[in-house]
Design an enzyme around this catalytic site. Structure first.
Site, mmCIF file in Angstrom:
data_model
loop_
_atom_site.group_PDB
_atom_site.id
_atom_site.type_symbol
_atom_site.label_atom_id
_atom_site.label_comp_id
_atom_site.label_asym_id
_atom_site.label_seq_id
_atom_site.Cartn_x
_atom_site.Cartn_y
_atom_site.Cartn_z
ATOM 1 N N LYS A 160 0.994 4.292 6.860
ATOM 2 C CA LYS A 160 0.372 5.190 5.889
ATOM 3 C C LYS A 160 1.038 6.561 5.990
ATOM 4 O O LYS A 160 1.786 6.850 6.929
ATOM 5 C CB LYS A 160 -1.133 5.346 6.142
ATOM 6 N N SER A 214 0.812 -1.223 0.000
ATOM 7 C CA SER A 214 0.000 0.000 0.000
ATOM 8 C C SER A 214 0.846 1.274 0.000
ATOM 9 O O SER A 214 0.329 2.352 -0.288
ATOM 10 C CB SER A 214 -0.938 0.019 1.208
#
Length: 257
Positions: free
Chosen positions: A102, A61
């Site tokens: 993230k 991701s």
């Protein structure tokens, strides 16, 4: 006595023996170098263990910044120290209650939306994101304006096509945001493969201060300097012994035994 010579050659000082080789000053300096090197080497590792935590990133991701399976070092930080552009490790029950990595794109009080002119917009300003793969849009699906509550963060993965980030939680009670208190650490470097320190997210500079890099470079320098001093100090004895042998060999008269 048959004319046999009774003359004996006195042993030279510095001949073979069990005593230390080299000058006293050299021995003291080598010992000091080893001691100082051990302090720097072990101290650097101890400092790193206190300041940093290692993580293995399980998904893609954050590609291309961090690939699946990469090992990273993340600096332990308080949530209040997190800034826009930081890549953070956090844990949130709504997101599965497991460590996730993230990028923070907006903080409390910010309004974030996408996409206008193909770019992320924060507080009305378009943000350049050079860490995205070339040709990748700022967001695949787009999302409406979100105002981030105070004390919370809005996070996106650098691989915008498949990242399960804030955009996947917009319908949650918190509107896809995560509490600052959920942050455990800020990623400073990718250490395996050795990609080095993460680049500073300069696209967020117009919105406020960026985080400063952690002390990883200083810690690495201490460890390397310590190793050099230990190896250099430890090598003094063998080097001095070899030099002494060379001097004896060159000083010995030819044919004399």
């Amino acid at each position: 006595m048959g004319g046999e010579s009774m003359t004996h050659t006195a042993p030279r000082s510095g001949g073979t023996g069990s005593g230390p080789v080299g000058s006293r000053t050299g021995q003291r300096l080598s010992g000091l170098a080893v001691a100082l090197g051990l302090v720097l080497f072990l101290g650097g590792f101890a400092w790193g263990a206190v300041v940093y935590r290692p993580y293995t990133v399980p998904t893609s991701s954050m590609t291309p910044t961090i690939d699946a399976g990469d090992r990273v070092l993340a600096q332990r930080v308080e949530g209040a120290d997190v800034r826009r552009g930081d890549v953070v490790v956090f844990k949130d029950t709504t997101w599965g209650n497991m460590p996730m990595v993230k990028r923070v794109v907006a903080v409390g009080g910010d309004t974030v939306s996408c996409c206008q002119d193909g770019k992320l917009k924060v507080n009305g300003k378009e943000v350049d994101e050079p860490y995205l793969a070339e040709g990748t849009p700022a967001e695949i699906t787009g999302f409406p304006s979100v105002t981030v509550p105070e004390g919370r963060l809005f996070l996106l993965g650098d691989e915008r096509g498949s990242s399960m980030d804030s955009t996947a939680h917009l319908t949650d009670a918190a509107g896809g945001t995560v509490s600052r208190g959920a942050v455990d650490a800020r990623v400073d470097a990718v250490v395996w493969p050795m990609n080095g320190m993460l680049a500073r997210p300069t696209g967020f500079e117009s919105l406020g201060d960026l985080s400063s890099p952690g002390p990883l470079r200083t810690i690495t320098a201490l460890v390397i300097a310590g190793a050099v001093l230990v190896l250099g100090g430890g090598a003094y004895g063998p080097v001095a012994k070899g030099a002494a042998r060379a001097r004896r060999a060159s000083a010995e008269p030819a044919g004399v035994r």
